[in-house]
Design an enzyme around this catalytic site. Sequence first.
Site, mmCIF file in Angstrom:
data_model
loop_
_atom_site.group_PDB
_atom_site.id
_atom_site.type_symbol
_atom_site.label_atom_id
_atom_site.label_comp_id
_atom_site.label_asym_id
_atom_site.label_seq_id
_atom_site.Cartn_x
_atom_site.Cartn_y
_atom_site.Cartn_z
ATOM 1 N NE ARG A 1 12.160 -17.003 -52.224
ATOM 2 C CZ ARG A 1 13.427 -16.731 -52.342
ATOM 3 N NH1 ARG A 1 14.208 -16.766 -51.306
ATOM 4 N NH2 ARG A 1 13.929 -16.412 -53.500
ATOM 5 C CG MET A 2 4.719 -18.544 -47.354
ATOM 6 S SD MET A 2 3.217 -17.598 -47.128
ATOM 7 C CE MET A 2 2.931 -16.937 -48.751
#
Length: 154
Positions: free
Chosen positions: A31-32
Amino acid sequence: MLFGASDSYSADEKMQITVAFTRFGKNLVQRMPRVRFGFVHVVNNDYRHWIMSAIGGSSHPTIISHGNRFRAPRNIAAKEVCKREYATEQEWKNWDWRSEGDLMLNGAIFTQSGDPKAAKKFGGYRMIAYKPAHMVPLLVRWSGTLECRPNKPC
């Protein structure tokens, strides 16, 4: 970073986000960002290891990656930068996920998909001009949290 309400909220197709000049350190899982629908420009970030993937998405988002530095973890099974969720390859091969000017280190792999000219659809005023990936360490050198105190300027 989770962008998009849910895989059933198609109104997020209008979403446009830029993730820029951020240092993502060791031991971050995923989740970057993680994107549902919409458009995300990922520019001049420093990715230093991840456990599952650096960038993920579902519901056909457009992700344009420019001038980032991706340093993959030692784990041979986690070299892939991208993770496409809840979709078969037949589906996601049409999603516009493009990498231009990124630096891949330690065996990092960015599997591109969709239109090779996808970035041009969002050119001009919609995207930050990116610097060469070798400059990322200088660009993110001072990134991080602000140390603010009450009644004092940050």
